[in-house]
Design a protein around this motif. Structure first.
Motif, PDB file in Angstrom:
ATOM      1  N   ILE A 291       0.839  -1.202   0.000  1.00 25.74           N
ATOM      2  CA  ILE A 291       0.000   0.000   0.000  1.00 25.74           C
ATOM      3  C   ILE A 291       0.870   1.247   0.000  1.00 25.74           C
ATOM      4  CG2 ILE A 291      -1.747   1.320   1.281  1.00 25.74           C
ATOM      5  CD1 ILE A 291      -2.660  -1.362   2.509  1.00 25.74           C
ATOM      6  N   ASP A 292       0.537   2.181  -0.857  1.00 22.11           N
ATOM      7  CA  ASP A 292       1.081   3.539  -0.779  1.00 22.11           C
ATOM      8  C   ASP A 292      -0.074   4.434  -0.345  1.00 22.11           C
ATOM      9  OD1 ASP A 292       3.270   5.503  -1.304  1.00 22.11           O
ATOM     10  OD2 ASP A 292       1.769   6.309  -2.670  1.00 22.11           O
ATOM     11  N   PRO A 293      -0.059   4.930   0.900  1.00 18.21           N
ATOM     12  CA  PRO A 293      -1.241   5.622   1.436  1.00 18.21           C
ATOM     13  C   PRO A 293      -1.419   7.012   0.851  1.00 18.21           C
ATOM     14  CG  PRO A 293       0.544   5.703   3.022  1.00 18.21           C
ATOM     15  CD  PRO A 293       1.032   4.855   1.878  1.00 18.21           C
ATOM     16  N   GLY A 294      -2.668   7.413   0.752  1.00 14.77           N
ATOM     17  CA  GLY A 294      -3.001   8.763   0.329  1.00 14.77           C
ATOM     18  C   GLY A 294      -4.395   9.109   0.786  1.00 14.77           C
ATOM     19  N   LEU A 295      -4.604  10.365   1.125  1.00 20.15           N
ATOM     20  CA  LEU A 295      -5.938  10.839   1.493  1.00 20.15           C
ATOM     21  C   LEU A 295      -6.477  11.699   0.360  1.00 20.15           C
ATOM     22  CD1 LEU A 295      -5.301  11.579   5.273  1.00 20.15           C
ATOM     23  CD2 LEU A 295      -6.449   9.607   4.254  1.00 20.15           C
ATOM     24  N   ASN A 296      -5.882  12.897   0.190  1.00 20.32           N
ATOM     25  CA  ASN A 296      -6.253  13.677  -0.991  1.00 20.32           C
ATOM     26  C   ASN A 296      -5.639  13.060  -2.252  1.00 20.32           C
ATOM     27  OD1 ASN A 296      -7.770  15.616   0.399  1.00 20.32           O
ATOM     28  ND2 ASN A 296      -5.912  16.731   0.981  1.00 20.32           N
ATOM     29  N   ASN A 297      -4.373  12.627  -2.133  1.00 22.12           N
ATOM     30  CA  ASN A 297      -3.750  11.912  -3.244  1.00 22.12           C
ATOM     31  C   ASN A 297      -4.309  10.494  -3.303  1.00 22.12           C
ATOM     32  OD1 ASN A 297      -2.025  13.992  -4.109  1.00 22.12           O
ATOM     33  ND2 ASN A 297      -0.534  13.492  -2.503  1.00 22.12           N
ATOM     34  N   CYS A 301      -3.125   0.301  -3.784  1.00 21.20           N
ATOM     35  CA  CYS A 301      -2.953  -0.997  -3.134  1.00 21.20           C
ATOM     36  C   CYS A 301      -3.031  -2.078  -4.200  1.00 21.20           C
ATOM     37  CB  CYS A 301      -4.044  -1.210  -2.084  1.00 21.20           C
ATOM     38  SG  CYS A 301      -4.034  -2.852  -1.327  1.00 21.20           S
ATOM     39  N   HIS A 302      -2.090  -3.021  -4.126  1.00 19.31           N
ATOM     40  CA  HIS A 302      -2.104  -4.156  -5.045  1.00 19.31           C
ATOM     41  C   HIS A 302      -1.943  -5.461  -4.286  1.00 19.31           C
ATOM     42  CE1 HIS A 302      -1.393  -0.947  -8.005  1.00 19.31           C
ATOM     43  NE2 HIS A 302      -1.955  -1.785  -8.863  1.00 19.31           N
ATOM     44  N   TRP A 303      -2.481  -6.513  -4.879  1.00 17.41           N
ATOM     45  CA  TRP A 303      -2.442  -7.854  -4.321  1.00 17.41           C
ATOM     46  C   TRP A 303      -1.341  -8.639  -5.050  1.00 17.41           C
ATOM     47  CZ3 TRP A 303      -6.302  -4.624  -3.905  1.00 17.41           C
ATOM     48  CH2 TRP A 303      -7.237  -4.735  -2.869  1.00 17.41           C
ATOM     49  N   TYR A 304      -0.393  -9.170  -4.300  1.00 19.66           N
ATOM     50  CA  TYR A 304       0.781  -9.816  -4.883  1.00 19.66           C
ATOM     51  C   TYR A 304       0.774 -11.311  -4.608  1.00 19.66           C
ATOM     52  CZ  TYR A 304       2.612  -5.133  -5.615  1.00 19.66           C
ATOM     53  OH  TYR A 304       2.778  -3.841  -6.035  1.00 19.66           O
ATOM     54  N   ALA A 305       1.223 -12.059  -5.613  1.00 19.99           N
ATOM     55  CA  ALA A 305       1.320 -13.515  -5.497  1.00 19.99           C
ATOM     56  C   ALA A 305       2.671 -13.959  -6.040  1.00 19.99           C
ATOM     57  CB  ALA A 305       0.186 -14.193  -6.256  1.00 19.99           C
ATOM     58  N   VAL A 306       3.176 -15.070  -5.515  1.00 22.26           N
ATOM     59  CA  VAL A 306       4.471 -15.612  -5.940  1.00 22.26           C
ATOM     60  C   VAL A 306       4.289 -17.093  -6.265  1.00 22.26           C
ATOM     61  CG1 VAL A 306       6.913 -15.862  -5.378  1.00 22.26           C
ATOM     62  CG2 VAL A 306       5.577 -14.046  -4.295  1.00 22.26           C
ATOM     63  N   ASP A 307       4.734 -17.497  -7.456  1.00 23.56           N
ATOM     64  CA  ASP A 307       4.596 -18.911  -7.810  1.00 23.56           C
ATOM     65  C   ASP A 307       5.792 -19.716  -7.306  1.00 23.56           C
ATOM     66  OD1 ASP A 307       6.706 -18.622  -9.605  1.00 23.56           O
ATOM     67  OD2 ASP A 307       5.445 -18.613 -11.395  1.00 23.56           O
ATOM     68  N   TYR A 308       5.801 -20.999  -7.591  1.00 29.15           N
ATOM     69  CA  TYR A 308       6.835 -21.888  -7.054  1.00 29.15           C
ATOM     70  C   TYR A 308       8.219 -21.588  -7.610  1.00 29.15           C
ATOM     71  CZ  TYR A 308       2.681 -24.491  -5.681  1.00 29.15           C
ATOM     72  OH  TYR A 308       1.465 -24.848  -5.150  1.00 29.15           O
ATOM     73  N   VAL A 312       6.615 -13.214  -9.752  1.00 25.53           N
ATOM     74  CA  VAL A 312       5.655 -12.389  -9.012  1.00 25.53           C
ATOM     75  C   VAL A 312       4.509 -11.990  -9.933  1.00 25.53           C
ATOM     76  CG1 VAL A 312       5.315 -10.156  -7.869  1.00 25.53           C
ATOM     77  CG2 VAL A 312       7.340 -11.531  -7.364  1.00 25.53           C
ATOM     78  N   TYR A 313       3.293 -12.088  -9.416  1.00 19.33           N
ATOM     79  CA  TYR A 313       2.089 -11.704 -10.156  1.00 19.33           C
ATOM     80  C   TYR A 313       1.364 -10.604  -9.376  1.00 19.33           C
ATOM     81  CZ  TYR A 313       2.896 -16.011 -12.736  1.00 19.33           C
ATOM     82  OH  TYR A 313       3.457 -17.000 -13.500  1.00 19.33           O
ATOM     83  N   VAL A 314       1.046  -9.518 -10.063  1.00 19.18           N
ATOM     84  CA  VAL A 314       0.229  -8.462  -9.478  1.00 19.18           C
ATOM     85  C   VAL A 314      -1.195  -8.730  -9.939  1.00 19.18           C
ATOM     86  CG1 VAL A 314      -0.018  -5.989  -9.091  1.00 19.18           C
ATOM     87  CG2 VAL A 314       2.198  -6.923  -9.784  1.00 19.18           C
ATOM     88  N   THR A 315      -2.056  -9.126  -9.008  1.00 20.46           N
ATOM     89  CA  THR A 315      -3.309  -9.770  -9.394  1.00 20.46           C
ATOM     90  C   THR A 315      -4.550  -8.899  -9.263  1.00 20.46           C
ATOM     91  OG1 THR A 315      -3.688 -10.673  -7.176  1.00 20.46           O
ATOM     92  CG2 THR A 315      -2.338 -11.979  -8.670  1.00 20.46           C
ATOM     93  N   ALA A 316      -4.471  -7.817  -8.509  1.00 23.54           N
ATOM     94  CA  ALA A 316      -5.658  -6.968  -8.334  1.00 23.54           C
ATOM     95  C   ALA A 316      -5.202  -5.582  -7.904  1.00 23.54           C
ATOM     96  CB  ALA A 316      -6.614  -7.569  -7.308  1.00 23.54           C
ATOM     97  N   GLU A 317      -6.104  -4.616  -8.039  1.00 28.85           N
ATOM     98  CA  GLU A 317      -5.743  -3.220  -7.807  1.00 28.85           C
ATOM     99  C   GLU A 317      -6.870  -2.477  -7.102  1.00 28.85           C
ATOM    100  OE1 GLU A 317      -3.563  -0.504 -10.812  1.00 28.85           O
ATOM    101  OE2 GLU A 317      -5.695  -0.121 -11.206  1.00 28.85           O
ATOM    102  N   HIS A 318      -6.481  -1.647  -6.148  1.00 27.07           N
ATOM    103  CA  HIS A 318      -7.379  -0.665  -5.540  1.00 27.07           C
ATOM    104  C   HIS A 318      -6.686   0.685  -5.655  1.00 27.07           C
ATOM    105  CE1 HIS A 318     -10.025   1.426  -2.744  1.00 27.07           C
ATOM    106  NE2 HIS A 318      -8.955   1.805  -2.059  1.00 27.07           N
ATOM    107  N   PHE A 319      -7.349   1.673  -6.271  1.00 30.91           N
ATOM    108  CA  PHE A 319      -6.719   2.965  -6.546  1.00 30.91           C
ATOM    109  C   PHE A 319      -7.806   4.028  -6.446  1.00 30.91           C
ATOM    110  CE2 PHE A 319      -4.850   6.319  -9.160  1.00 30.91           C
ATOM    111  CZ  PHE A 319      -3.492   6.251  -8.846  1.00 30.91           C
ATOM    112  N   GLU A 320      -7.726   4.860  -5.420  1.00 34.68           N
ATOM    113  CA  GLU A 320      -8.793   5.839  -5.175  1.00 34.68           C
ATOM    114  C   GLU A 320      -8.220   7.023  -4.412  1.00 34.68           C
ATOM    115  OE1 GLU A 320     -12.678   6.990  -5.854  1.00 34.68           O
ATOM    116  OE2 GLU A 320     -11.987   4.943  -6.251  1.00 34.68           O
ATOM    117  N   ALA A 321      -8.720   8.215  -4.700  1.00 37.49           N
ATOM    118  CA  ALA A 321      -8.269   9.433  -4.024  1.00 37.49           C
ATOM    119  C   ALA A 321      -9.429  10.058  -3.243  1.00 37.49           C
ATOM    120  CB  ALA A 321      -7.731  10.439  -5.037  1.00 37.49           C
ATOM    121  N   GLY A 322      -9.057  10.865  -2.236  1.00 43.22           N
ATOM    122  CA  GLY A 322     -10.042  11.647  -1.501  1.00 43.22           C
ATOM    123  C   GLY A 322     -10.937  10.849  -0.583  1.00 43.22           C
TER     124      GLY A 322
END
Length: 475
Positions: A291-297, A301-308, A312-322
């Motif tokens: 997570i890189d936090p932001g309130l006004n900015n 947040c991303h969901w990370y996975a690692v295979d055998y 590394v796989y970036v599998t989902a995203e949350h990105f919102e301001a304010g």
């Protein structure tokens, strides 16, 4: 056979050969992508998005596919679209470029038998290639008339007002005000915008609005074409000319890439390699969030996975301001539930977060990190924030010994955009803007994620041995 009969036979054969040649010369559209298939051209034609662009070097075949697309639409014979009578524009940079490039290509693919009328702006309709065409009336297969109009950017935005169109083809990059005006022309008919261009002007509005798709327009699509994609170019000649160019010239003239003086940070990033379609992630691949936090900015947040194998796989995203920390926590936990992400016995998830989250917000008794922990996200602020080490780590995951180790699901649009747009500034530091996703990507990769251990299924004999050993030890 007497001499007269032989002479008549020869005349008939010659007439047949002339007709065959006429039909062959007038059937360029029928031969298009038949003898040799240009795969990238066909990807462009098959794409169902309403705003499609080809970024290509010189001689890559980009203008050919724009012209073929236009004639297919005018004739009502597009193999991958819903066909109807159409009105469209071909937009060139100048009258000279219109005459020598786009207009020439259109006339090549437009069988003369299909032309109902040609209205000239200058020159004679009997020799349209020698003048500047205003519009062509085309006989379509529905028994009516379609029109192909020609416009030039040098005439200014006002000349593009008023019309209602089914499509606009930009042959090379237009000024932004012309682009905006043409986009309005296709609104009421839900028409098409398509462009074919070499990005000679650098990081313009097309770079931001089409390549980066900063507005998240679901109808925007692009593809790159380079010399090796054109099956009609000689490979030895391609290599010879390419070797004589500087890196910057090669990027633009061969590959059709967007470049500027300062250059991209993550030159290793290639959407065709690193961006993948989502798939079900095994539960034991699931690792932490970052997570890189932001309130006004924006908070990223991303969901990370690692295979055998440690990929590394970036599998989902949350990105919102304010939004408040509590709001972000609810949104993140809701996405965790939808993804089936692993939690502890109390339903909490683990995440890395910028150490700045230890600071207290204005008029708040608790830090952002404390608020996240209180709301079910166990954040670890002990992240390595060294910029240059982090950039190098990302580069290593993008490509190590010619092999990628970082893959991003195509639903993570903000991370993909930032990877493409991140550029060096003055000195040796990147420009500090639009890097929220990249910050937390660095935090995660600098944490040295380890591959999960494969769970082995033990045989009954092995289990029996283990039980026997435990009994012996307990005596």
């Amino acid at each position: 056979m007497n001499a007269s009969s032989l002479k008549d036979t020869v005349k008939r054969i010659l007439a047949i050969e002339r007709e065959q040649k006429r039909r062959y010369d007038n059937d360029a559209l029928g031969r298009y992508n038949k003898d040799k298939v240009h795969v990238k051209q066909m990807e462009f034609h098959k794409c169902c998005r309403r705003n499609r662009w080809v970024f290509g070097g010189n001689r890559t075949g980009k203008t050919e596919c724009g012209a073929a697309e236009t004639v297919w639409l005018a004739r009502g014979i597009h193999p991958y679209k819903t066909n109807k009578p159409t009105d469209g524009w071909v937009v060139s940079l100048s009258r000279r470029v219109q005459r020598d490039v786009a207009q020439k290509k259109i006339l090549r693919y437009l069988n003369p038998d299909w032309i109902a009328d040609i209205v000239m702006e200058s020159g004679k309709a009997q020799n349209p290639s020698g003048g500047v065409i205003d519009y062509i009336a085309v006989k379509n297969v529905f028994g009516s008339i379609s029109t192909i109009g020609f416009k030039t950017c040098e005439s200014g935005r006002d000349k593009f007002a008023g019309a209602s169109l089914d499509y606009v083809w930009f042959d090379e990059e237009p000024p932004e005000d012309v682009y905006d005006e043409c986009a309005m022309r296709v609104v009421d008919r839900k028409g098409l915008i398509f462009g074919t261009m070499t990005p000679l002007l650098g990081l313009t509005f097309v770079y931001k609005r089409i390549y980066l798709n900063c507005n998240d327009d679901p109808e925007v699509w692009h593809i790159f074409m380079e010399w090796a994609d054109n099956p009609y170019l000689d490979a030895d000649e391609v290599n010879r000319v390419s070797a004589a160019m500087t890196d910057a010239e090669r990027d633009v003239r061969r590959y059709g890439r967007f470049v500027d003086a300062k250059g991209a940070v993550y030159t290793e990033f290639d959407e065709r390699v690193h961006v993948v379609a989502p798939f079900d992630i095994p539960r034991d691949w699931q690792d932490r969030l970052s997570i890189d936090p932001g309130l006004n900015n924006p908070l990223s947040c991303h969901w990370y996975a690692v295979d055998y194998d440690g990929n590394v796989y970036v599998t989902a995203e949350h990105f919102e301001a304010g939004r408040s920390a509590e709001w972000h926590c609810r949104a993140i936990l809701n996405k965790c539930a939808a993804l089936g992400w692993r939690t502890d016995c109390k339903g909490r998830v683990e995440a890395l977060i910028d150490s700045a989250a230890n600071q207290h917000t204005l008029n708040a008794d608790k830090s952002v990190a404390e608020l996240f922990c209180d709301n079910g996200i166990l954040v670890d602020t002990r992240v390595d924030k060294d910029l240059f080490s982090g950039i190098n780590r990302v580069k290593q995951y993008l490509m190590t010994d010619g092999k990628p180790r970082l893959f991003v699901f195509d639903t993570c649009v903000n991370l993909i955009r930032e990877l493409k747009a991140y550029r060096w500034g003055d000195g040796d530091r990147p420009v500090k803007t639009d890097d929220h996703c990249l910050d937390e990507l660095r935090y995660y990769l600098m944490s040295k994620p380890l591959p999960p251990k494969k769970e082995t299924v033990k045989s009954e004999i092995t289990l029996d041995k283990e039980r026997l050993i435990r009994r012996i030890k307990n005596r």
